[in-house]
Scaffold this active site. Sequence first.
Site, PDB file in Angstrom:
ATOM      1  CE1 TYR A 188      63.540 109.981  53.344  1.00 19.92           C
ATOM      2  CE2 TYR A 188      65.596 109.393  54.435  1.00 19.92           C
ATOM      3  CZ  TYR A 188      64.281 109.820  54.507  1.00 19.92           C
ATOM      4  OH  TYR A 188      63.713 110.085  55.728  1.00 19.92           O
ATOM      5  CB  ALA A 189      69.369 113.931  50.757  1.00 13.37           C
ATOM      6  CE  LYS A 225      60.847 108.879  69.052  1.00 17.34           C
ATOM      7  NZ  LYS A 225      61.614 107.804  69.723  1.00 17.34           N
ATOM      8  CD  GLU A 267      68.200 103.994  56.330  1.00  7.64           C
ATOM      9  OE1 GLU A 267      67.384 104.422  57.154  1.00  7.64           O
ATOM     10  OE2 GLU A 267      68.506 104.603  55.290  1.00  7.64           O
ATOM     11  NE  ARG A 309      77.662  92.052  77.798  1.00  6.15           N
ATOM     12  CZ  ARG A 309      78.585  92.090  78.742  1.00  6.15           C
ATOM     13  NH1 ARG A 309      78.218  92.170  80.023  1.00  6.15           N
ATOM     14  NH2 ARG A 309      79.867  92.049  78.436  1.00  6.15           N
ATOM     15  CB  SER A 344      69.009  95.488  72.733  1.00 10.22           C
ATOM     16  OG  SER A 344      68.527  96.581  73.472  1.00 10.22           O
TER      17      SER A 344
END
Length: 660
Positions: A146-147, A282, A431, A524, A526
Amino acid sequence: MSSICKGDNSDLTEERKNATFDTDKMAAVIYGREEIASRRRQLTESISRIHELAESKPLVFMTREEKIAESCRKLEVLSRHWNQTPFNRDNEEDALHIYREVLGMEGHPLALHDTMFIPTLVAQASQEQQEKWLGRARRKEIIGCYAQTEMGHGTNLRKLETTATYSPDTQEFILNTPTITALKWWPGALGKSSNNAIVVANLLIKDQNYGPHPFMVQLRDEKTHIPLKGIVVGDIGPKMAFNGADNGYLGFNNHRIPRTNLLMRHTKVEANGTYIKPSHAKIGYSSMVKVRSRMAMDQGLFLASALVIAVRYSAVRRQGFLEDKTQKVKVLDYQTQQHRLFPSLARAYAFIFTGFETIHLYSQLLKDVDMGNTSGMADLHALTSGLKSVVTHQTGEGIEQARMACGEHGYSMASYISEIYGVAIGGCTYEGENMVMLLQLARYLVKSVELIKSGEEKKLGPMVSYLAAKGGHPDLSSLNGYVTAFEHMARRQAWKATEKFLKLMETGESREVAWNKSAVELTRASRLHTRLFIIEAFMRRVSRIEDIPVKEVLTDLLHLHVNYELLDVATYALEFMSSTQLDYIRDQLYLYLEKIRPSAVSLVDSFQISDMQLRSVLGRRDGNVYENLFKWAKSSPLNKSDVLPSVDKYLKPMMEKAKL
């Protein structure tokens, strides 16, 4: 009870006899259910009987070329012996477990084939495309990767430079990497192994850029393995770890692929160039969400591996004295060692349980998307972004503590912890870079607070409904009281960060500048939100356990977890919790360190990570560390001769000259 065999180290045997629960039943809880845990054991046993899979020497003594050659050799051996195992080629978990058993953590040519290439075909290829490629991929007729990441662009997908320009005349896409920074950079198995890749490129039609889309691209001739015309591909060189994998670079110079190589499950380009957009903006991010959805479990298993090594070794290693001056104390009996290891052990369990939840949420999302419902996309994207960041960071911390807990031998590659650390810590940047991931979750939290401020709290997703609740003082006599405390801290920080951001915009700052000036407070928020979710996932899993002895010890581990986590963020409890309450939490933590101590070895045994997979002299199941450490050292290539050629060539002449 853990398995006990004749010839085992007596200290480890003593530890295992102290177990109050069945490790097979605990494994069933860890891996979801008894059938899965049993299947893992069956796969491990069947693999152990294939003698051709034995290594001629430890991987750490191999060069990079030797590691890659060894992984290829083992994959070929496996392909000839599948019928000797209960392996199901359509089961991703089977493949991942076998590869971990046989190939360890050094990486291998199929690392992305099973975890990214095939899942992306499943999630984003049309039925016709799956009929064309999916069977071949599963049979390993082709090897794919997967590029997406480029030399100059990683997390920011909208800034990718690789282009796929549609030509209506030939019904082809023309791929190009127009700058040096547009080169695909980092994809595993891209450099030398894969002959196909799913390439993420900007889709251009008549000078209009429709953004990043996935394309199926053949890279190499299937017979000669030589790169095709218009393609430059190679290895990017050695890395901090994972050096059995050929992470690569990829460039295109007017390379043409058919129109039908655009993955068309959710979006299409007609022959005349008409673009049919997906149902959700998305939807193309689903492959990333898929990887992030299982990262909590994968990182939990990395952390578990390090803790198997450190806890077992700490039960074997004796040092110093306490009351009995005639016998040295097991290092694991020291409170400092317990405090160093047991909170990470609790996190390993918590991460694995959380991972199962997010994998389930992702599977449900795929079903919903197929039914035209994309409402869960934003929630899961936000959640997995936060989890990816928090879990990878804490896993790295925990593995490093495990290494140091092994003393000087932890620094040796004989422990294998440094390799585990190198592989796991890569998760902090692949990722999605961790700070960026936290800020992606923060956008979701800010939007949620803004909904509450505008009186639209009914639109809140279930994971953020607590943001609209009224605060209250926690009753720490129950686990729910700890959840209340975490909810209060997460809620207050989310509101504080949002208010700062909005106030900066009110003073005239642009949205981008205001966001940047609020970024630390936002991250913070999150982290607190994510840690709250992990605690709740741990609680949900424990509540469903039926076996009483297993439930009792995991309840103790859960208590240890919530007390440690709350103390770790105690500064957020100012003006909310008293010093008396914090002292109580601290005392509870020490109490649960003592409660976990008798079960520690059996808790790590329950992960059922074989010696073949662990590759650690210090963490051997039988505990016979010292004789095998000496054996391992003697196998060093430097010990093939008593005198190294470099000594004869350089040092001896230097010493002789010094005598004159």
